[in-house]
Design an enzyme around this catalytic site. Structure first.
Site, PDB file in Angstrom:
ATOM      1  N   ASN A   1       0.854  -1.191   0.000  1.00 50.04           N
ATOM      2  CA  ASN A   1       0.000   0.000   0.000  1.00 50.04           C
ATOM      3  C   ASN A   1       0.892   1.245   0.000  1.00 50.04           C
ATOM      4  OD1 ASN A   1      -1.451   2.263   1.009  1.00 50.04           O
ATOM      5  ND2 ASN A   1      -3.098   0.897   1.638  1.00 50.04           N
TER       6      ASN A   1
ATOM      7  N   GLU B   1     -10.819  -9.320   2.998  1.00 48.48           N
ATOM      8  CA  GLU B   1      -9.536  -8.991   3.622  1.00 48.48           C
ATOM      9  C   GLU B   1      -9.824  -8.889   5.103  1.00 48.48           C
ATOM     10  OE1 GLU B   1      -7.250  -5.743   1.985  1.00 48.48           O
ATOM     11  OE2 GLU B   1      -6.204  -5.455   3.887  1.00 48.48           O
TER      12      GLU B   1
ATOM     13  N   GLU C   1      -8.498   0.472  -2.957  1.00 45.38           N
ATOM     14  CA  GLU C   1      -9.344   0.530  -1.765  1.00 45.38           C
ATOM     15  C   GLU C   1     -10.284   1.711  -1.903  1.00 45.38           C
ATOM     16  OE1 GLU C   1      -7.429   0.900   1.977  1.00 45.38           O
ATOM     17  OE2 GLU C   1      -6.051  -0.713   1.518  1.00 45.38           O
TER      18      GLU C   1
ATOM     19  N   HIS D   1       1.017   6.169   1.843  1.00 43.98           N
ATOM     20  CA  HIS D   1       1.756   7.098   2.702  1.00 43.98           C
ATOM     21  C   HIS D   1       2.956   7.753   2.009  1.00 43.98           C
ATOM     22  CE1 HIS D   1      -1.098   6.622   5.694  1.00 43.98           C
ATOM     23  NE2 HIS D   1      -0.803   5.379   6.007  1.00 43.98           N
TER      24      HIS D   1
ATOM     25  N   ARG E   1      -7.040  12.846   0.532  1.00 42.38           N
ATOM     26  CA  ARG E   1      -6.001  13.371   1.434  1.00 42.38           C
ATOM     27  C   ARG E   1      -4.592  12.888   1.069  1.00 42.38           C
ATOM     28  NH1 ARG E   1      -7.178  10.097   6.964  1.00 42.38           N
ATOM     29  NH2 ARG E   1      -9.197  11.042   6.707  1.00 42.38           N
TER      30      ARG E   1
ATOM     31  N   THR F   1      -7.889   3.493   7.993  1.00 35.15           N
ATOM     32  CA  THR F   1      -9.118   2.712   8.070  1.00 35.15           C
ATOM     33  C   THR F   1      -9.191   2.011   9.428  1.00 35.15           C
ATOM     34  OG1 THR F   1      -8.790   2.313   5.730  1.00 35.15           O
ATOM     35  CG2 THR F   1     -10.499   1.018   6.821  1.00 35.15           C
TER      36      THR F   1
ATOM     37  N   HIS G   1      -3.732  -4.666   7.860  1.00 35.34           N
ATOM     38  CA  HIS G   1      -3.831  -3.584   8.838  1.00 35.34           C
ATOM     39  C   HIS G   1      -2.887  -3.829  10.017  1.00 35.34           C
ATOM     40  CE1 HIS G   1      -5.466   0.067  10.594  1.00 35.34           C
ATOM     41  NE2 HIS G   1      -5.168  -0.529  11.743  1.00 35.34           N
TER      42      HIS G   1
HETATM   43  N1  PXP Z   1      -5.722  -3.062   4.172  1.00 36.70           N
HETATM   44  C1  PXP Z   1      -6.667  -2.106   4.218  1.00 36.70           C
HETATM   45  C2  PXP Z   1      -8.042  -2.445   3.741  1.00 36.70           C
HETATM   46  C3  PXP Z   1      -6.376  -0.807   4.672  1.00 36.70           C
HETATM   47  O1  PXP Z   1      -7.323   0.129   4.698  1.00 36.70           O
HETATM   48  C4  PXP Z   1      -5.054  -0.520   5.071  1.00 36.70           C
HETATM   49  C5  PXP Z   1      -4.714   0.852   5.551  1.00 36.70           C
HETATM   50  O2  PXP Z   1      -4.825   1.756   4.514  1.00 36.70           O
HETATM   51  C6  PXP Z   1      -4.103  -1.534   4.977  1.00 36.70           C
HETATM   52  C7  PXP Z   1      -4.462  -2.803   4.553  1.00 36.70           C
HETATM   53  C8  PXP Z   1      -2.675  -1.301   5.328  1.00 36.70           C
HETATM   54  O3  PXP Z   1      -2.572  -1.048   6.673  1.00 36.70           O
HETATM   55  P1  PXP Z   1      -1.176  -0.589   7.275  1.00 36.70           P
HETATM   56  O4  PXP Z   1      -0.854   0.740   6.682  1.00 36.70           O
HETATM   57  O5  PXP Z   1      -1.428  -0.563   8.743  1.00 36.70           O
HETATM   58  O6  PXP Z   1      -0.170  -1.636   6.862  1.00 36.70           O
END
Ligand code: PXP
Length: 246
Positions: free
Chosen positions: A7, A151, A70, A10, A49, A101, A191
């Site tokens: 992901n 997920e 997402e 960030h 954002r 999330t 997450h």
């Molecule tokens: N999966 C989903 C559905 C998410 O919303 C997020 C956070 O954006 C993640 C995975 C990744 O989470 P993390 O940034 O804590 O690894």
């Protein structure tokens, strides 16, 4: 071998801190692929954002592996997803005041509306996943509503304090994976997963993919995105259940 979805939101968060053009999440996606990412995940939030419409468009044009978008199940974003046509859309709950999330989607409580969204996305040739807590009623409802995948929210495990709480959270996730597979769903997890806590989760049989963002982007500040992804892939391989190693 369990797939790794990276992901890259960030990277865009850092860019948006100055509202400039660097670092570019599209570059990050290229580097993540070179490090071995099996999937690139981005979240196009309603408030834009971090990831914006330009990023989504360029990611679609440049990402060669699976592209996972997402999103909230909101009309404006569903329209964008249908035009963009990523490999998969992951439906998540979205609140403007949250940092990330928080928790899963209430599929059991919103069956009709979500079934409509799933149908629309399927009609555009997109696979659909539900980000849910590892609870039997939510998992079964996801299968009934027509999702291809779930997920499972791993935040309960990631935030657990002490080994008893952690073991109990792991057992909940393990049971969620079993129920999901039993319902014919592809099961992903995500997450709060980090280089420190991925081991026991990666050892659970039945997972297909993990989506990891914050920890990989954080590590990439020091070692670069390509190496950060390679290191996480190495951990997934080291901790994978034996039958997935082929
Ligand atoms: N999966 C989903 C559905 C998410 O919303 C997020 C956070 O954006 C993640 C995975 C990744 O989470 P993390 O940034 O804590 O690894």
């Amino acid at each position: 071998m369990i797939s790794l979805g990276v992901n890259i939101d960030h990277v865009a968060t850092v860019r948006q801190a100055r509202r400039t053009d660097e670092p570019d999440p599209v570059w990050a996606a290229v580097e993540a692929e070179l490090g071995g990412a099996d999937c690139i995940t981005f979240h196009l939030r309603e408030d834009r954002r971090h990831i914006n419409d330009r990023d989504a468009r360029l990611l679609k044009e440049t990402v060669a592996v699976k592209l996972n978008m997402e999103m909230a199940a909101e009309a404006e974003i569903v329209d964008i997803a249908c035009k963009l046509s990523p490999t998969q859309c992951s439906l998540v709950p979205e609140k403007r005041e949250e940092l990330t999330t928080e928790g899963g989607l209430d599929v059991a409580g919103h069956r009709a509306r979500l079934a409509e969204t799933v149908k629309r996305l399927h009609g555009c040739g997109i696979e659909v996943s539900a980000f849910i807590e590892p609870l039997a009623d939510q998992i079964k409802a996801s299968a009934e509503v027509g999702f291809d995948a779930i997920e499972l929210w791993t935040g309960g495990y990631a935030h657990a304090k002490g080994s008893a709480e952690m073991e109990s959270a792991l057992a909940t996730v393990r049971e969620g994976v079993r129920i999901g597979n039993g319902c014919g769903l592809t099961v992903h997890g995500g997450h709060g997963l980090t280089y420190r806590n991925i081991g026991p989760i990666a050892g659970i049989e039945g997972f297909c993919e993990f989506n990891i963002g914050h920890s990989i982007v954080s590590r990439s500040v020091f070692v670069g995105m390509r190496e950060a992804v390679r290191l996480m892939k190495e951990l997934l391989a080291r901790h994978a259940p034996p039958e997935t190693l082929a």
